[in-house]
Design a protein around this motif. Sequence first.
Motif, mmCIF file in Angstrom:
data_model
loop_
_atom_site.group_PDB
_atom_site.id
_atom_site.type_symbol
_atom_site.label_atom_id
_atom_site.label_comp_id
_atom_site.label_asym_id
_atom_site.label_seq_id
_atom_site.Cartn_x
_atom_site.Cartn_y
_atom_site.Cartn_z
ATOM 1 N N ASP A 144 0.800 -1.231 0.000
ATOM 2 C CA ASP A 144 0.000 0.000 0.000
ATOM 3 C C ASP A 144 0.830 1.277 0.000
ATOM 4 O OD1 ASP A 144 -2.819 1.040 0.044
ATOM 5 O OD2 ASP A 144 -2.022 2.068 1.794
ATOM 6 N N ARG A 145 1.917 1.315 0.762
ATOM 7 C CA ARG A 145 2.789 2.483 0.793
ATOM 8 C C ARG A 145 4.159 2.101 0.258
ATOM 9 N NH1 ARG A 145 1.850 4.435 7.013
ATOM 10 N NH2 ARG A 145 -0.402 4.864 6.923
ATOM 11 N N LEU A 146 4.741 2.986 -0.523
ATOM 12 C CA LEU A 146 6.027 2.700 -1.161
ATOM 13 C C LEU A 146 7.189 3.143 -0.281
ATOM 14 C CD1 LEU A 146 7.464 1.757 -3.770
ATOM 15 C CD2 LEU A 146 7.278 4.119 -4.597
ATOM 16 N N VAL A 147 8.192 2.276 -0.158
ATOM 17 C CA VAL A 147 9.433 2.648 0.513
ATOM 18 C C VAL A 147 10.270 3.456 -0.477
ATOM 19 C CG1 VAL A 147 11.516 1.838 1.669
ATOM 20 C CG2 VAL A 147 9.383 0.554 1.918
ATOM 21 N N ARG A 148 10.683 4.625 -0.083
ATOM 22 C CA ARG A 148 11.438 5.523 -0.959
ATOM 23 C C ARG A 148 12.931 5.190 -0.950
ATOM 24 N NH1 ARG A 148 10.138 8.937 -4.623
ATOM 25 N NH2 ARG A 148 11.369 10.653 -3.790
ATOM 26 N N ILE A 323 5.380 0.582 -13.506
ATOM 27 C CA ILE A 323 6.557 0.813 -12.669
ATOM 28 C C ILE A 323 6.369 2.160 -11.976
ATOM 29 C CG2 ILE A 323 8.237 -0.604 -13.926
ATOM 30 C CD1 ILE A 323 9.143 1.938 -15.356
ATOM 31 N N VAL A 324 6.930 2.272 -10.773
ATOM 32 C CA VAL A 324 6.841 3.513 -10.014
ATOM 33 C C VAL A 324 8.234 3.896 -9.551
ATOM 34 C CG1 VAL A 324 5.920 4.615 -7.946
ATOM 35 C CG2 VAL A 324 4.495 3.014 -9.220
ATOM 36 N N ASN A 325 8.634 5.125 -9.833
ATOM 37 C CA ASN A 325 9.958 5.588 -9.402
ATOM 38 C C ASN A 325 9.917 5.935 -7.917
ATOM 39 O OD1 ASN A 325 12.188 7.596 -8.897
ATOM 40 N ND2 ASN A 325 12.660 6.994 -10.981
ATOM 41 N N ASN A 326 10.825 5.340 -7.151
ATOM 42 C CA ASN A 326 10.836 5.604 -5.707
ATOM 43 C C ASN A 326 11.991 6.505 -5.288
ATOM 44 O OD1 ASN A 326 13.113 3.968 -5.717
ATOM 45 N ND2 ASN A 326 12.418 2.626 -4.082
ATOM 46 N N GLY A 327 12.575 7.179 -6.272
ATOM 47 C CA GLY A 327 13.683 8.079 -5.993
ATOM 48 C C GLY A 327 15.035 7.450 -6.238
#
Length: 367
Positions: A144-148, A323-327
């Motif tokens: 649910d929440r992404l680790v950056r 895909i999601v960029n997490n930094g």
Amino acid sequence: MKPTFMKVHLLLFMFVFILVVTACQQNKSRVDHQDMHEDSFLNKASSPSDREPDDKIVIGFSMDTLAEERWLRDRELFKEAVEALGAEVKIFASKGDDALQILHAENLINEGIDILVIVPHNAESTAMIVKKAHAAGIKVLSYDRLVRNSETDLYVSYDNEMVGELQAKAITKLVPKGKYVYIGGPETDYNAHLLKKGVFNILQPLIDKGDITVVYDQWTKEWYPENAYTNMKEALKVNHNEVDAVISANDATAGKVIQALAEQGLAGKIPVVGQDADLAATQRIVEGLQTMTVYKPLKALADQAAELAVKLAKGEEIEVERIVNNGKLEVPAILLSPIAVDQNNIDETIIADGFHSREEVYKNKEK
């Protein structure tokens, strides 16, 4: 010294020497065997492909909090889904404490779990947990929440940017022009940023046209509803109660926003939106105090996350379309679609799914 005595002395020396060498070789053999056993154990722990078919997969589930209704549901639904797949889950909740969440994760890793599933409290600091898990050969799934800024293996959630868009679309239909207040989530939660991004995807063109003015925009520390209450009281004070619409990051904060409005005689007069489909929020919707919520069927999320966690633990390939960029990198992601809910469709969505019963939802309205 007599020759006979010298011969006997030499034979005794050779006999002792042979005994010592033999003992050393036997001891070395035992040590080598022990080292081989330990290497084999470590390799097995870090390589899913070496698992025995009958080994029960153990999943570690590190949660931020159980203080909100939805996370209690997530815990139970995820546990049910994992056990239905024949796996085991160990669950810890850190009560919004970063250090405690890191400690819990370390304990799970040391207990020899096969995969770590994490709902991060702080999107940045929990990157350390991912690093520790990978060092132990354990993959990490963000729930649910992404680790950056980490090498998270998979992200499973609802499309949080879409959640914000649904909120903004619903409220701008009611209030296409006017003064808006935005009560966000905590700045440390990346989901709060995604929600806000979605909201302003819709609001910004109207802001640029001059139709909408955001007169107050504030994060809500730790997601605590009381902090949202303080923010909303301040928003009303600095704007002399001249506010036309409020977008709140979730239903718990929306509840306190409505409390602050009620104190000024404005509850039900100013549209307020939230998300999560909490029971109290659905009751406020049918009473006309809250405009809408965003429903994210938690069973679908828990089932999907459990299935993918087991596959990751087994080393199976997972195909994703997003895909999601997490930094730090592009994280493979499974993003489910949320549903906007108001008075018009609450019966055929939340109630029809059994998320809340009709009796619960209409409890206050039918008194």
